[in-house]
Design an enzyme around this catalytic site. Structure first.
Site, short mmCIF file in Angstrom:
data_model
loop_
_atom_site.label_atom_id
_atom_site.label_comp_id
_atom_site.label_asym_id
_atom_site.label_seq_id
_atom_site.Cartn_x
_atom_site.Cartn_y
_atom_site.Cartn_z
N HIS A 15 0.75 -1.26 -0.01
CA HIS A 15 0.18 -0.12 0.00
C HIS A 15 1.01 1.21 0.07
CE1 HIS A 15 -4.02 1.93 1.24
NE2 HIS A 15 -3.03 2.90 0.77
N HIS A 17 1.34 5.12 -2.45
CA HIS A 17 0.67 5.96 -3.45
C HIS A 17 2.07 6.44 -4.03
CE1 HIS A 17 -3.31 5.77 -2.38
NE2 HIS A 17 -3.06 5.25 -1.16
N ASP A 19 2.06 9.05 -6.19
CA ASP A 19 2.05 10.29 -6.20
C ASP A 19 1.91 10.92 -5.08
OD1 ASP A 19 -0.47 9.52 -5.68
OD2 ASP A 19 -1.48 10.25 -7.44
N GLY A 165 -9.35 7.76 -2.08
CA GLY A 165 -10.21 9.31 -1.76
C GLY A 165 -11.02 9.52 -0.72
N HIS A 192 -10.03 1.19 -0.62
CA HIS A 192 -9.57 1.74 0.77
C HIS A 192 -10.91 1.78 1.46
CE1 HIS A 192 -6.14 3.32 -0.90
NE2 HIS A 192 -5.82 4.01 -0.20
N GLU A 195 -11.47 3.69 6.84
CA GLU A 195 -10.65 4.54 7.50
C GLU A 195 -11.12 6.08 7.68
OE1 GLU A 195 -8.16 5.94 4.10
OE2 GLU A 195 -6.51 6.75 5.47
N ASP A 273 1.76 4.18 2.87
CA ASP A 273 0.66 4.63 2.55
C ASP A 273 1.20 5.86 1.72
OD1 ASP A 273 -2.09 5.34 1.83
OD2 ASP A 273 -2.46 6.38 3.72
ZN LIG Z 1 -4.04 4.81 0.50
#
Ligand SMILES: [Zn+2]
Length: 334
Positions: A15, A17, A19, A165, A192, A195, A273
Site C-alpha cells: 500500500h 501511493h 503520487d 479518496g 480503501h 479509514e 501509504d
Molecule cells: Zn492509501
C-alpha cells in the site's frame, strides 16, 4: 538497536501511493529552488490532521507536479530507490492515471510511462514491483470504468484495481460496476475502507466491490462480527500505522489495532501509504512497531508472509519472495 538494522531485512509493501511519496530531492528537481522548509510546508501533512479530507490537500499539490512523462518517470525512479533503501523486495505501487492529464498527457501515456519506468527501475534496484490503478471516490462511473479498461490494457505490469479518496464524503454506487467487471475479468482488486468512515463502510465496500484486500480497515474493530468474518475469509488488511494516526482513523499509535488483529489471526501487513505526506519510510514504521509493541522477528515475518500471500503477484514470485522472507526473518534476526 538502530533503525538502520531493519534496512537489511527483506520486506513486502502493498500500500504505497506513487503520487504522495516524492522525496525532497525529487520534488526540488521538479520545482527548482524549493527549500526544505517549503517542501515540509506544502507536501508534508501535520502529524494529526482534522480529517482525511484535510490530509488529502498535500497530495493534490504533489499530483499537480506530475503532469508530464518526464515527471512521472522521475517519481517512479525516486520511489523505487526509497523502496530499495527500505529493503523492500516486492512492492505494489498505486496511482490514479486520470489525475495526470492536465497538461495533455493521455491516460494510456500516463500508465505506459509509469509501467515502463517501473520495470526499468526494478531491474536496476532488484525490487520486484507491480502497479495498481486507482479510481477515486469522487469520480464518475465512467471514470471508474475507464480506469478499469486501462488496468486491463496494461495487464502484466498492472496487477490490480483500487478505489481511494474521500470515503466519508462520497458513495460507492458509481464504482460498483467497474469492480464487478474487474472480478468478471479476473482482475484482482483492493479498496480503501474503514479509514475515514467506520466498520459499516468497510462491510459495505467488501460486500459490494468484493475486493481481495482492504486498504487500512483500521476501524474494523467497531464490529466484532465483521472482524470474525474477515478472519474466516482471510481478507487481508493493508495497514499504515503512521498514516492512520495522522488522519485520525486511529487516535494514537499506542492503540493501533495492528498487534491485536495479528494476534487474533487476521491477515495484516505493514505499509507507509504516503511517504512524503506522512514523512515516513517503511524502516521507520518497523522501528515504531518494535518500540511501541516490542515486536520481534516473529511478528514482522508473519506480517510480511501475509502480505506476499495476499499480493497480486504470480504464484512463482510469491513462492520465491516467501522463501527469502523465511530465510532472513528469524526471532534472532533482530
Ligand atoms: Zn492509501
Amino acid at each position: 538497536m538502530r533503525r538502520l538494522d531493519f534496512a537489511f531485512l527483506p520486506k513486502v509493501e502493498l500500500h504505497l501511493h506513487l503520487d504522495c511519496s516524492l522525496s525532497y530531492q525529487a520534488v526540488s528537481r521538479l520545482r527548482p529552488g524549493l527549500s526544505q522548509e517549503q517542501y515540509r510546508r506544502d507536501f508534508v501533512a501535520p502529524a494529526r490532521c482534522d480529517s482525511l479530507a484535510h490530509y488529502l490537500e498535500a497530495p493534490r499539490r504533489m499530483v499537480a507536479l506530475l503532469q508530464t512523462p518526464a515527471a512521472l518517470t522521475l517519481a517512479v525512479e525516486d520511489v523505487l530507490a526509497q523502496l530499495a533503501r527500505d529493503g523492500v523486495i516486492y512492492a505494489e505501487l498505486r496511482f490514479a492515471p486520470l489525475l495526470h492529464l492536465e497538461e495533455g498527457m493521455t491516460p494510456e501515456a500516463a500508465v505506459g510511462t509509469v509501467a515502463e519506468a517501473m520495470q526499468r527501475a526494478a531491474l536496476r534496484t532488484g525490487v520486484e514491483a507491480r502497479l495498481l490503478l486507482c479510481t477515486l471516490r469522487h469520480f464518475s462511473a465512467g471514470q471508474s470504468l475507464a480506469t478499469l479498461r486501462l488496468a486491463q490494457q496494461f495487464r502484466g505490469p498492472v496487477a490490480g484495481l483500487d478505489i481511494a479518496g474521500d470515503e466519508a464524503g462520497f458513495a460507492l454506487d458509481p464504482h460498483v460496476e467497474a469492480f464487478v467487471e474487474a472480478a468478471r475479468l479476473g482482475l484482482p482488486a483492493t479498496a480503501h475502507a474503514g479509514e475515514a468512515a467506520g466498520a459499516a463502510s468497510l462491510r459495505e465496500t467488501w460486500r459490494r466491490l468484493r475486493p481481495q484486500r482492504i486498504g487500512h480497515g483500521v476501524r474494523c474493530e467497531e464490529d466484532a462480527a465483521l472482524v470474525e468474518e474477515m478472519r474466516a475469509a482471510q481478507l487481508h488488511l493493508e495497514m499504515c500505522p503512521t498514516s492512520n494516526v495522522q488522519t485520525r482513523a486511529c487516535p494514537d499509535f499506542a492503540v493501533h489495532p495492528l498487534p491485536r488483529l495479528l494476534a487474533s489471526g487476521l491477515s495484516v501487513g505493514i505499509n507507509t501509504d504516503c511517504r512524503a505526506i506522512s514523512d515516513t519510510e517503511l524502516n521507520r514504521e518497523y522501528e515504531l512497531l518494535r518500540r511501541q509493541f516490542g515486536w520481534s522477528g516473529q511478528e514482522f515475518l508473519a506480517c510480511n508472509l501475509h502480505a506476499i500471500e495476499a499480493s497480486f503477484a504470480e504464484t512463482q514470485v510469491k513462492q520465491t519472495v516467501a522463501e527469502r522472507l523465511r530465510e532472513a526473518w528469524t526471532p534472532a534476526s533482530l
